[in-house]
Design a protein around this motif. Structure first.
Motif, PDB file in Angstrom:
ATOM      1  N   UNK A   1       0.911  -1.096   0.080  1.00 34.62           N
ATOM      2  CA  UNK A   1      -0.092  -0.014   0.094  1.00 34.62           C
ATOM      3  C   UNK A   1       1.024   1.363  -0.102  1.00 34.62           C
ATOM      4  N   UNK A   2       0.755   2.041  -0.958  1.00 34.73           N
ATOM      5  CA  UNK A   2       1.488   3.390  -1.201  1.00 34.73           C
ATOM      6  C   UNK A   2       0.916   4.272   0.037  1.00 34.73           C
ATOM      7  N   UNK A   3       1.963   4.928   0.663  1.00 38.52           N
ATOM      8  CA  UNK A   3       1.855   5.993   1.666  1.00 38.52           C
ATOM      9  C   UNK A   3       2.406   7.475   1.147  1.00 38.52           C
ATOM     10  N   UNK A   4       1.588   8.288   1.943  1.00 34.39           N
ATOM     11  CA  UNK A   4       2.003   9.625   1.675  1.00 34.39           C
ATOM     12  C   UNK A   4       3.288   9.802   2.347  1.00 34.39           C
ATOM     13  N   UNK A   5       4.302  10.313   1.954  1.00 32.88           N
ATOM     14  CA  UNK A   5       5.632  10.595   2.586  1.00 32.88           C
ATOM     15  C   UNK A   5       5.737  11.891   3.210  1.00 32.88           C
ATOM     16  N   UNK A   6       6.699  11.950   4.204  1.00 32.75           N
ATOM     17  CA  UNK A   6       6.703  13.207   4.611  1.00 32.75           C
ATOM     18  C   UNK A   6       6.973  12.952   6.322  1.00 32.75           C
ATOM     19  N   UNK A   7       7.637  14.058   6.889  1.00 32.15           N
ATOM     20  CA  UNK A   7       7.876  14.011   8.386  1.00 32.15           C
ATOM     21  C   UNK A   7       6.484  13.867   9.021  1.00 32.15           C
ATOM     22  N   UNK A   8       5.606  14.812   8.892  1.00 27.64           N
ATOM     23  CA  UNK A   8       4.293  14.812   9.473  1.00 27.64           C
ATOM     24  C   UNK A   8       3.501  13.643   9.462  1.00 27.64           C
ATOM     25  N   UNK A  12       2.589  11.024  12.325  1.00 29.13           N
ATOM     26  CA  UNK A  12       1.233  10.469  12.722  1.00 29.13           C
ATOM     27  C   UNK A  12       1.081   8.974  12.774  1.00 29.13           C
ATOM     28  N   UNK A  13       1.942   8.250  11.579  1.00 27.96           N
ATOM     29  CA  UNK A  13       1.942   7.051  11.786  1.00 27.96           C
ATOM     30  C   UNK A  13       2.529   6.294  13.066  1.00 27.96           C
ATOM     31  N   UNK A  14       3.506   6.927  13.471  1.00 26.01           N
ATOM     32  CA  UNK A  14       4.367   6.380  14.578  1.00 26.01           C
ATOM     33  C   UNK A  14       3.346   6.363  15.661  1.00 26.01           C
ATOM     34  N   UNK A  15       2.725   7.465  16.091  1.00 18.59           N
ATOM     35  CA  UNK A  15       1.755   7.603  17.081  1.00 18.59           C
ATOM     36  C   UNK A  15       0.747   7.102  17.129  1.00 18.59           C
ATOM     37  N   UNK A 307      -8.571   2.699   8.185  1.00 20.99           N
ATOM     38  CA  UNK A 307      -8.250   3.811   9.110  1.00 20.99           C
ATOM     39  C   UNK A 307      -6.498   4.125   9.177  1.00 20.99           C
ATOM     40  N   UNK A 308      -5.659   3.352   9.024  1.00 17.19           N
ATOM     41  CA  UNK A 308      -4.313   3.731   9.068  1.00 17.19           C
ATOM     42  C   UNK A 308      -3.836   4.684   7.945  1.00 17.19           C
ATOM     43  N   UNK A 309      -4.576   4.278   6.645  1.00 16.74           N
ATOM     44  CA  UNK A 309      -4.068   4.933   5.434  1.00 16.74           C
ATOM     45  C   UNK A 309      -4.831   6.321   5.363  1.00 16.74           C
ATOM     46  N   UNK A 310      -6.300   6.297   6.090  1.00 15.72           N
ATOM     47  CA  UNK A 310      -6.796   7.456   6.144  1.00 15.72           C
ATOM     48  C   UNK A 310      -6.049   8.639   7.096  1.00 15.72           C
ATOM     49  N   UNK A 311      -5.507   7.880   8.215  1.00 15.86           N
ATOM     50  CA  UNK A 311      -4.690   8.926   9.091  1.00 15.86           C
ATOM     51  C   UNK A 311      -3.373   9.329   8.346  1.00 15.86           C
ATOM     52  N   UNK A 312      -2.768   8.583   7.679  1.00 14.37           N
ATOM     53  CA  UNK A 312      -1.527   8.863   6.717  1.00 14.37           C
ATOM     54  C   UNK A 312      -2.016  10.004   5.823  1.00 14.37           C
TER      55      UNK A 312
END
Length: 909
Positions: A1-8, A12-15, A307-312
């Motif tokens: 699954x492709x995810x949006x990249x970037x520090x922010x 969010x993913x880590x938290x 849920x996880x991809x939506x948060x990403x």
């Protein structure tokens, strides 16, 4: 699954994945903040100004050279001052007061050796009242400056500890004197003075009472605003879980603000304005940021993402917007750091820290809480229904070649030159379309209205300490009124001259001022310490008016001879503060504007957008202050609203409202620009991007504005004028900005400018290409499977029945028993592989989830209970915290509730 990249997005993913660790970190931060609240309120100072100001320097000289501190005044009213029994009782009272620790001298009208003029000043005009003046002694360490020992590293901390110790000792003395004076009422009644009453005032007593009232006002505003905010958020999101995330973020931010303020008090003094403004900002920004993130998360869920991809995706877009917003708010507050006034610098530093803390709370804690509650946060219903309706219309259009929906979409696409999108249909898109039909007229009408609202600013005046801004319910304020009305004696002289000379020489110099126009009284000079004398002068009219300030200038031009001298008092302090602000204002404005232009340029790559944003925010600020002057100075609607009218505004309040209102206005500008830039980055024309951007962000902006107005409006219910002015000023600024400016004026201006909105010199374009913060490009959702062209006859396409039961009572039992079946997924839903795999149709209830909602609500009540030290915290535990004693009971029965709920769900039906 492709995810949006970037520090922010990665944060969010880590938290989201490490939710327990994130929650623990913030729980510790909340506990520290709760413990910090008491010391913060006890360290509030009533003095403001830079040590380089002559008026402030005079106070420092008196503090160091004088053996005497402030004066507590007892007003004994409703007695016959000529009665022998009254004189005897008052002399006995004076002896008792003299024995209180920390008292230097007690003066009454019955003391021997007083002149007739001094006795008259201590006796009421109607002979039915008298004054008891109690002068406090100054602590030895404060007088000698011993707090500075300890070297470079320990000097500041030692001084801060000594100041805290001195303040505590003075507060204990004031409490003892107040209790003794109040108890004296019974003695007078026993002596036959049945109408006797005793009130206590003076600067030390007033400062203590004002600090206590400021704490009560802040507590009351939080107590009122947060439950109302939660209810409004429930209506916005349609559920308690999603609505609770921004409110919990606000609670954590408030606690963090207390810790930050406590750190600032280690280096400089703060006023009640600083606590008020920082609390307001922490609450407002946290709720705004939480609202934006949760709304975008629900939007991505409605688009079919798990849920996880939506948060990403949400953190990559809305999280980026929040980061820019926090930075712009911080940039707006950096101007306060340019003033050489410690209190303003403290407000600026605290504001910058709170803006960044609110950003961190939103990006980390909200992600963690979403990880706990993602099963119960439902997609945006309106957005989902709109998407399903559009999908149904497109499917039928493919089956029926000449279907009405398809034909209408073709016509609209050809007319506008852009694809048909749900973002083009809605209240805010319709509003933008109407504005775009007549952009010139809209811009002119809106601009003229804002300018007209700004006109009362021309009559605004400044007052550093206006008695009208203090509530008459405070005992010390009533004493101040009586000194002026019944004793013809101001609480303090209008002008005070401090000189390194003896009292006789100062009296000789003062004779030249007795006959000057506007001078009503010249007090006898008094020895303040070895080689140090003071003298007071009263003027007619406003003690901070033109007459008094002119006299200050004259005295400073003709000082006493023989040594150093300083001129202080309310008029001198106001003149010094205004001069200091005027000198530093150009630098503060330049720093603020340059910082905001750089940030908005980094976000948009345009020079035009930052300049137009600053111009429109300036119009909004002018209208805000015009309305403030109309209400507080002219009294328009002040009575019905229960507001205190004043002769003028404090310069500190004005500067704080300007800085914070400007920052909050840029907050909404970033919300709107962030969404418009997403569409411009996709290649859409500016007009279309404005319509779609306003449609997507308009509801969030107006909802966030409504919540801000509620929060700030609740501060208007406070009893102190400064808190009322800050609350109403920020509420008006937000209301104007979220409605008139963002929804009407900005679309009109951007439509007129067209592609010129994004202009910048070529060399700046190249700079932006290398170092600019560009839009996050989200991975595109896979296209749905094409409809088979072989089918000749249309078949009905069943729509999913996504049933979302309305939330019941918010108790742990209700949370556990809420159905948790997963809705069906249509084959046409984009990105079906993004749906989180579910091993079973029924999921297990989580004990951690139940405790997650039980614990923060109880902590919330405990926070308020600690702050106010009243029974309001218990009230919170019994209302917000689960509708009664259930909050306490659930702590023990939650495990059995979880077990029984899971057994019931797994039982075959």
């Amino acid at each position: 699954m492709a995810e949006a990249q970037g520090l922010i997005a990665r944060t969010g993913n880590w938290c989201f994945r490490h939710r327990w660790q994130t929650l623990l970190i913030w729980a510790v931060a909340v506990a520290i903040g709760v413990l910090s609240a008491g010391p913060v309120f006890s360290s509030i100072s009533s003095t403001s100004g830079s040590s380089t100001m002559e008026s402030i320097e005079a106070g420092a000289v008196l503090d160091k050279g004088s053996e005497r501190g402030g004066t507590v005044i007892g007003v004994i009213d409703g007695v016959d001052t000529a009665a022998p029994a009254v004189g005897e009782d008052v002399r006995s009272l004076a002896g008792t007061l003299q024995r209180v620790a920390g008292v230097a001298e007690v003066v009454t009208p019955y003391d021997a050796g007083l002149s007739a003029a001094e006795t008259a000043m201590l006796t009421a005009k109607d002979k039915r009242g008298l004054l008891v003046q109690i002068t406090l002694s100054r602590p030895a360490d404060g007088k000698d400056g011993k707090g500075g020992k300890g070297g470079k590293d320990g000097g500041n901390n030692d001084a801060a500890k000594d100041e805290t110790k001195d303040a505590e000792a003075e507060a204990a003395t004031v409490d003892a004197l107040t209790d003794t004076l109040h108890a004296f009422t019974a003695t007078l009644v026993d002596s036959g003075q049945t109408g006797a009453r005793v009130t206590v005032g003076g600067e030390p007593a007033m400062e203590k009472q004002l600090n206590e009232r400021a704490s009560e006002d802040l507590l009351g505003a939080e107590t009122l605003s947060l439950p109302i905010t939660l209810i409004v958020l429930v209506f916005i999101f349609g559920g308690v879980i999603a609505a609770g995330l921004p409110v919990l973020g606000a609670v954590v931010s408030i606690a963090a603000s207390m810790t930050i303020l406590l750190l600032i008090t280690r280096f400089t003094s703060i006023t009640s304005d600083a606590v008020t403004v920082v609390t307001l900002l922490g609450m407002g920004l946290s709720i705004d940021y939480g609202l934006l993130l949760v709304a975008r998360y629900r939007e991505e869920l409605a688009a079919g993402y798990g849920p996880e991809q939506a948060l990403n995706r949400s953190w990559a877009t809305a999280g980026r917007t929040i980061t820019f917003s926090a930075l712009t708010v911080a940039a707006a507050l950096t101007g306060l750091l340019m003033f050489d006034i410690p209190e303003l610098a403290a407000v600026g530093a605290a504001g910058v820290a709170i803006a960044l803390a609110s950003m961190l709370v939103a990006l980390t804690l909200t992600a963690a809480l979403t990880g706990f509650a993602y099963k119960r946060i439902k997609p945006a219903k309106r957005r989902k229904r709109r998407g399903e309706a559009r999908g149904e219309g497109q499917a039928r259009g493919e089956v029926h070649a000449r279907g009405e929906v398809h034909a209408r979409g073709e016509a609209q696409s050809q007319a506008q030159g852009a694809p048909v999108d749900a973002s083009e249909t809605g209240v805010f898109a319709g509003l933008a379309r109407r504005v775009q039909r007549r952009p010139v007229t809209t811009m002119l009408v809106t601009g003229v209205a804002l300018v007209a609202a700004s006109l009362p600013v021309l009559s605004m005046s400044m007052h550093l300490s206006d008695p009208g801004a203090l509530p008459r319910t405070l005992e010390s304020v009533r004493v101040t009124d009586q000194l002026t009305d019944r004793f013809d004696l101001p609480a303090t002289p209008t002008i005070t001259v401090v000189a390194r000379t003896d009292a006789a020489a100062l009296d000789d110099w003062a004779r030249r001022w007795a006959d000057r126009p506007g001078v009503t009284r010249v007090y006898p000079a008094q020895e303040a310490g070895p080689g140090l004398a003071t003298l007071g002068i009263d003027t007619a009219g406003d003690p901070e008016g033109a007459t008094a300030r002119d006299l200050v200038h004259q005295i400073r031009a003709d000082r006493p001879s023989g040594g150093q001298s300083w001129v202080t008092g309310t008029a001198a302090a106001l003149d010094d503060v205004l001069q200091q602000i005027t000198d530093r204002l150009p630098l503060a404005i330049a720093v603020t504007f340059i910082a905001m232009i750089i940030l908005l340029f980094a976000m948009t790559g345009s020079i035009v957008v930052p300049l137009t944003a600053i111009a429109m925010n300036t119009l909004s600020l002018g209208a805000t202050f015009g309305l403030l002057a109309l209400v507080f100075q002219d009294g328009f609607l002040a009575g019905p609203l229960g507001l205190l009218t004043v002769d003028g505004f404090s310069p500190f309040t004005v500067v704080c409202v300007i800085a914070f209102a400007f920052g909050l206005s840029m907050d909404y500008e970033v919300f709107l620009l962030g969404r418009i830039k997403e569409y411009v980055a996709e290649g859409l024309p500016t007009d279309v991007a404005v319509r779609r951007g306003l449609q997507h962000s308009g509801r969030i902006i107006t909802s966030a504005g409504l919540l801000m107005v509620i929060v700030f409006g609740c501060f208007v219910t406070g009893s102190m004028g400064a808190i009322q002015q800050l609350g109403l000023g920020l509420a008006l600024a937000v209301a104007l900005d979220a409605t008139v400016v963002r929804c009407v004026l900005v679309p009109a201006v951007m439509t007129l400018l067209g592609e010129g909105n994004w202009w910048a010199p070529a060399w700046l374009k190249r700079v932006h290409g290398h170092i600019g913060l560009h839009e996050t490009v989200l991975p595109a959702a896979p296209e749905p499977a094409p409809t088979s062209p072989v089918r000749m006859e249309p078949l009905p396409i069943p729509l999913p029945r996504n049933h979302h039961p309305e939330p019941g009572p918010f108790t742990a039992t209700a949370v556990l028993n809420k159905p948790r079946t997963k809705p069906e997924v249509r084959p046409e839903t984009p990105s079906p592989e993004a749906q989180a795999p579910t091993p079973a149709a029924v999921r297990q209830a989580s004990l951690g989830m139940a405790y997650l909602w039980w614990f923060p609500l109880g902590l919330f009540g405990a926070h308020h209970f600690y702050l106010g030290k009243t029974r309001l915290g218990v009230l919170y535990l019994c209302t917000v915290g689960l509708g009664g004693i259930g909050w306490l009971v659930n702590a023990f029965i939650l495990p059995s509730q979880v077990r029984k709920t899971n057994e019931a769900r797994n039982r075959p039906s």
